[in-house]
Design a protein around this motif. Structure first.
Motif, PDB file in Angstrom:
ATOM      1  N   TRP A 350       0.833  -1.091  -0.065  1.00  0.00           N
ATOM      2  CA  TRP A 350      -0.020   0.082   0.203  1.00  0.00           C
ATOM      3  C   TRP A 350       0.830   1.246  -0.062  1.00  0.00           C
ATOM      4  CZ3 TRP A 350      -4.828   1.505  -0.835  1.00  0.00           C
ATOM      5  CH2 TRP A 350      -5.277   2.660  -0.408  1.00  0.00           C
ATOM      6  N   LEU A 351       1.912   1.317   0.926  1.00  0.00           N
ATOM      7  CA  LEU A 351       2.635   2.386   0.915  1.00  0.00           C
ATOM      8  C   LEU A 351       3.595   2.650  -0.523  1.00  0.00           C
ATOM      9  CD1 LEU A 351       4.235   2.096   4.448  1.00  0.00           C
ATOM     10  CD2 LEU A 351       2.633   3.707   3.742  1.00  0.00           C
ATOM     11  N   ALA A 352       3.822   1.504  -1.255  1.00  0.00           N
ATOM     12  CA  ALA A 352       4.586   1.774  -2.628  1.00  0.00           C
ATOM     13  C   ALA A 352       3.564   2.241  -3.362  1.00  0.00           C
ATOM     14  CB  ALA A 352       4.899  -0.022  -2.822  1.00  0.00           C
ATOM     15  N   ASN A 354       1.327   4.427  -2.512  1.00  0.00           N
ATOM     16  CA  ASN A 354       1.115   5.693  -2.233  1.00  0.00           C
ATOM     17  C   ASN A 354       2.606   6.635  -2.616  1.00  0.00           C
ATOM     18  OD1 ASN A 354       0.260   8.085  -0.550  1.00  0.00           O
ATOM     19  ND2 ASN A 354       2.256   7.687   0.694  1.00  0.00           N
ATOM     20  N   LEU A 355       3.553   5.800  -2.546  1.00  0.00           N
ATOM     21  CA  LEU A 355       4.891   6.480  -2.954  1.00  0.00           C
ATOM     22  C   LEU A 355       4.980   6.973  -4.475  1.00  0.00           C
ATOM     23  CD1 LEU A 355       7.792   7.269  -2.282  1.00  0.00           C
ATOM     24  CD2 LEU A 355       8.631   5.011  -2.920  1.00  0.00           C
ATOM     25  N   ALA A 358       2.760  10.084  -4.685  1.00  0.00           N
ATOM     26  CA  ALA A 358       3.529  11.051  -4.164  1.00  0.00           C
ATOM     27  C   ALA A 358       4.611  11.635  -4.832  1.00  0.00           C
ATOM     28  CB  ALA A 358       4.166  10.706  -2.605  1.00  0.00           C
ATOM     29  N   ILE A 359       5.119  10.932  -5.719  1.00  0.00           N
ATOM     30  CA  ILE A 359       6.008  11.240  -6.691  1.00  0.00           C
ATOM     31  C   ILE A 359       5.597  11.899  -7.674  1.00  0.00           C
ATOM     32  CG2 ILE A 359       7.929  10.353  -8.285  1.00  0.00           C
ATOM     33  CD1 ILE A 359       8.733   8.098  -6.438  1.00  0.00           C
ATOM     34  N   SER A 362       4.851  15.400  -6.595  1.00  0.00           N
ATOM     35  CA  SER A 362       6.162  16.030  -6.670  1.00  0.00           C
ATOM     36  C   SER A 362       6.586  16.477  -7.952  1.00  0.00           C
ATOM     37  CB  SER A 362       7.175  15.281  -5.959  1.00  0.00           C
ATOM     38  OG  SER A 362       7.103  15.068  -4.715  1.00  0.00           O
ATOM     39  N   GLY A 363       6.288  15.612  -8.883  1.00  0.00           N
ATOM     40  CA  GLY A 363       6.528  15.860 -10.284  1.00  0.00           C
ATOM     41  C   GLY A 363       5.689  17.110 -10.759  1.00  0.00           C
ATOM     42  N   ILE A 365       4.921  19.693  -8.657  1.00  0.00           N
ATOM     43  CA  ILE A 365       5.843  20.616  -8.229  1.00  0.00           C
ATOM     44  C   ILE A 365       6.894  21.096  -8.844  1.00  0.00           C
ATOM     45  CG2 ILE A 365       6.760  21.481  -6.016  1.00  0.00           C
ATOM     46  CD1 ILE A 365       5.105  19.400  -4.633  1.00  0.00           C
ATOM     47  N   GLY A 366       7.703  19.996  -9.177  1.00  0.00           N
ATOM     48  CA  GLY A 366       8.956  19.895 -10.048  1.00  0.00           C
ATOM     49  C   GLY A 366       8.598  20.822 -11.102  1.00  0.00           C
ATOM     50  N   GLU A 369       9.346  24.465 -10.736  1.00  0.00           N
ATOM     51  CA  GLU A 369      10.573  24.757 -10.147  1.00  0.00           C
ATOM     52  C   GLU A 369      10.933  26.134 -10.139  1.00  0.00           C
ATOM     53  OE1 GLU A 369      13.389  22.142 -11.280  1.00  0.00           O
ATOM     54  OE2 GLU A 369      15.094  22.823  -9.841  1.00  0.00           O
ATOM     55  N   MET A 382       1.914  25.660  -0.213  1.00  0.00           N
ATOM     56  CA  MET A 382       1.292  24.866  -0.972  1.00  0.00           C
ATOM     57  C   MET A 382       0.832  23.616  -0.509  1.00  0.00           C
ATOM     58  SD  MET A 382       4.673  23.366  -3.126  1.00  0.00           S
ATOM     59  CE  MET A 382       5.643  22.429  -2.284  1.00  0.00           C
ATOM     60  N   PRO A 383       1.497  22.997   0.720  1.00  0.00           N
ATOM     61  CA  PRO A 383       0.793  21.789   1.227  1.00  0.00           C
ATOM     62  C   PRO A 383      -0.650  22.108   1.873  1.00  0.00           C
ATOM     63  CG  PRO A 383       3.088  22.062   2.107  1.00  0.00           C
ATOM     64  CD  PRO A 383       2.564  23.296   1.448  1.00  0.00           C
ATOM     65  N   SER A 387      -3.435  19.617   1.471  1.00  0.00           N
ATOM     66  CA  SER A 387      -4.090  18.814   2.502  1.00  0.00           C
ATOM     67  C   SER A 387      -5.625  19.002   2.643  1.00  0.00           C
ATOM     68  CB  SER A 387      -3.250  19.300   3.835  1.00  0.00           C
ATOM     69  OG  SER A 387      -3.997  19.308   4.990  1.00  0.00           O
TER      70      SER A 387
END
Lengths: 511, 511
Positions: A350-352, A354-355, A358-359, A362-363, A365-366, A369, A382-383, A387
């Motif tokens: 499950w966490l995988a 989610n990772l 999350a990435i 992040s992409g 956000i990237g 930049e 931004m969080p 949230s």
């Protein structure tokens, strides 16, 4: 829910005596006061006594009699285990109900659990096995004496035997099946042939059937002379010669009717029959919806195979609710009793997932930049947008998932629900836009950033409301359990949309 | 859960005929093959027929008979409502069970709901009221005819009447109480005096009691001649002259015993008595733990007041599970049927709390403004650490909250659980540290950032495991429902720790 009962027998209606006015100091007034005070005192004492009595009932009955496993007892058991005092342990544990034995065994592991099982020894109540969690049961069975196990399986009703055997590996299954008497073995083997989590697995073969032409008197006489009856039953089934159920007769109805009356004249003909292949979740739904206590199970040819009773269904309801709760939290079933490595592995997947999401976020956000590089305040703020979207979406999602699993959300009211949630999302979006913009302005003193925050908040909370409803409804249509997959999709959407709108609007208007 | 039944009657065990080896081409081999193929064909046909029959049962019985409210019927009802065709509507709706009527009424609102209730009119089954959601019921009662309402309340059992009246405002309550016959009114008024969500509210006054010196024969004769019995009951209670319950006698036991036997000789003396002040959650737990079907309710003086039956408890179990699920998702109860503004308001408060924690987390980020200003990559990566911590913590939290509400987590095994979760958190922390560091390195080609990410990940997942267990356990000790408050505390911790460790370590080592 807000109903208060100020004068109810429970509310401690004890008031302090009201102080008299200071000016009055005459003698007879003092006497009167003393008398009144005494009366009050007496009344108070009586009330206190009543309350104490009540408390005593509550304490003793509720704590020590209702649940065998009181905290005091648990402590005493822990002590006896630590001191390695089997006689004391036996004395403590012996009077408990099988369900409490199971709870105790579940709470310990390794040596302590072994010792508990050994102490219960040949007095081991076979029912205990039915109350144990599957994983714990697997570990307990090898600890039991062969003879004890034999006895246990012979005493169990067929549905319980099937339930327990169904969870074991084939070798163990074969070994235990050999223990059973021929007739019972055939029944249990047949039970094992039904798919897991269906009515066939839940039902017990032991039930009472009578032909339609019998009278109440004949039925009662049959019950009085027949030794091989189920331990407890609440309905009798009336069948035709081909074993097709014609009617259901509750014991209370039977008892209230005079002996010469025919059962077919008092039986209930409009009753629910459960197909043997029905999913246990549907069986639970049926019992809940119509308040059933027992129901006949039929095969493809409408022949009576067995019955399901409410106590088994209560277990299923509990399991299904647990499944929903845990799946929404991203946890596989049976996690509390799972081993360390199993738990780690099942959480990992499950966490995988989610990772990855999350990435992905992040992409997004990237991609902005350079914008963040120019205005660091954006990174700080931004969080908040993401949230809030995630939380608003989870609220909607939770309501939707629960409603779907309770069959309260159907095609009739789905659209109404989606529109309502979109509106709620927008309304709260507007309010939090104002609040969050205010915070931004106070913090950074920049009305432009505040405006971007406000706009992003409205958009993300609207999207949260929309996706919080559409994701589970769509998954349900695609026959995927919405409790499992919804949360991932939702947080991906709210994170991506949250970061994208906030940073995107900032890139558009602030730079 | 992984049990497969390859030869079960359900699994479609239909295999294609195995292709023969290519080399064989002689005549008799061909004949043999043809014969075999024919046999297989026949077998397959029979199997298909069986399966079709099965399917037919499943389709017809499961769909159209088991649940009155099939999708087809729902569509037909929607059409009849749209066409304003009350006769058609009546024809469709009339054969349904009261529980299905309630579901239908819940699915519509406004004019459509009104029309439904009007069509049911004076055939309105009073039981429907008990199945309705509280909020919907409040709206339906004013739509009902005064006469219908009177009749309905006279037909209801006392626990149902109390349940319905308890949710109404005082004025409406008084008006409806007047409708009841004197004797019943007193009972209902007394029921209303018990606190909401206690055994007193759940119990029904109608029950069967017999003195200990009676025989089975006397008891059966009493049941046959007494008209004022509850609709359905499963146990009879044996009482002493002061109405204290001495024993419980199941109807199946009663029916199996010969007439001259005394009830005190066959009654169960080791039975569970429910104090009238007991919380409904505890009552549900009791029924579930010991597989009860009914239980006597007693007052502070051990006198029998009424009984609780399993059907009422099933409702409570359902409510409690719903409460847990919704609260973990940050939603107040009864949300699906709540009005638009009520829903918005109740969601608002939870989101407001979340805004505060989000701002707190942003504050932590703000403290590292200069660090982010120097390395923008940090702003891009930081949500990953926080999100992974939040998810891992939620997994642990969900298991803990469920275990607490099922009484599976006690002081005996709390420490074991905390240690296990800390270990699981650390193990997954290490694995995700490696994975996330790899992603960082690939993305930004900076091994220092990757190292900081790895370290922050391990720390945050460890903290998530720790706080995911300690927060709910602490709240429970403080008598706060862990389902309500845990999530806020947890996400605050994992966000703050996530941002702080990642940015803090970066400030320490990278700058």
């Amino acid at each position: 829910m807000t109903d208060e009962t100020p004068n109810g027998p429970e509310s401690p209606n004890v008031k302090a005596a009201a102080p008299e006015s200071k000016g009055a100091s005459e003698n007879d007034l003092a006497v009167q006061r003393a008398r009144r005070a005494k009366r009050k005192q007496k009344k108070l004492k009586r009330r206190i006594k009543d309350l104490e009595q009540e408390l005593a009932v509550y304490d003793s009955v509720a704590a020590s009699k209702l649940y065998g496993l009181t905290p005091e007892l648990e402590r005493a058991v822990a002590e006896a285990l630590a001191e390695d005092n089997p006689r004391q342990l036996y004395r403590l544990v012996r009077p408990l109900h099988a369900a409490d034995h199971a709870d105790l065994i579940e709470r310990y592991s390794g040596r302590a659990r072994e010792r508990l099982v050994t102490v219960l020894g040949r007095y081991f109540d076979p029912e205990t096995l039915t109350y144990l969690d599957d994983r714990v049961r697997e570990e307990v069975i090898p600890l039991l004496d062969e003879e004890v196990l034999k006895l246990a399986f012979q005493k169990l009703e067929s549905d319980d035997a099937v339930e327990i055997l169904g969870e074991l590996d084939e070798e163990e299954q074969a070994r235990l099946l050999e223990v059973l008497p021929e007739s019972e073995r055939a029944i249990v083997e047949e039970g094992l042939n039904y798919e897991d989590e269906t009515a066939g697995r839940l039902m017990q073969r032991e039930l009472v059937t009578v032909p339609e032409h019998w009278t109440v008197g004949q039925t009662i006489d049959f019950l009085r002379t027949n030794a091989a009856l189920p331990n407890s039953f609440y309905d009798i089934f009336v069948i035709d010669p081909a074993r097709r159920p014609l009617g259901k007769l509750s014991l209370s109805r039977l008892l209230r009717t005079k002996r010469p009356v025919l059962v077919e004249d008092i039986m209930q003909t409009d009753f629910h029959k459960v197909p043997v292949v029905m999913d246990q979740e549907d069986v639970a739904m049926l019992f809940r919806q119509y308040g059933l206590v027992s129901a006949p199970v039929i095969d493809a040819h409408d022949r009576l195979l067995g019955m399901i009773t409410v106590d088994d269904v209560v277990e299923v309801m509990n399991e299904e609710a647990e499944e929903d709760i845990l799946r929404l939290g991203g946890v596989a079933n049976d996690d509390l009793h799972g081993g360390l490595l199993n738990t780690t592995r099942s959480r990992f997947s499950w966490l995988a997932v989610n990772l990855v999401t999350a990435i992905l976020a992040s992409g997004v956000i990237g991609a902005f930049e350079t914008t963040i590089d120019k205005i660091v305040a954006l990174a700080i703020l931004m969080p908040i947008v993401a949230s809030m979207g995630g939380n608003a979406g989870t609220q909607t999602l939770t309501v939707a998932v629960r409603a779907i699993s309770m069959r309260e959300l159907s095609s009739t009211n789905a659209l109404k629900f989606v529109i309502k949630e979109m509106t709620v999302g927008s309304l709260n979006g507007i309010m939090f836009a104002i609040i969050a913009a205010g915070v931004c302005w106070l913090w950074f003193g920049d009305w432009e950033i505040a405006a971007v925050m406000a706009l992003a908040m409205v958009i993300n909370l609207f999207v949260a409301g929309l996706s919080g409803t559409l994701i589970p409804i769509t998954l349900e249509r695609m026959k995927v359990d919405p409790a499992v997959a919804s949360t991932v999709f939702l947080t991906t959407v709210t994170d991506v949309v949250g970061f994208f709108t906030f940073l995107g609007l900032a890139a558009l208007f602030l730079i």
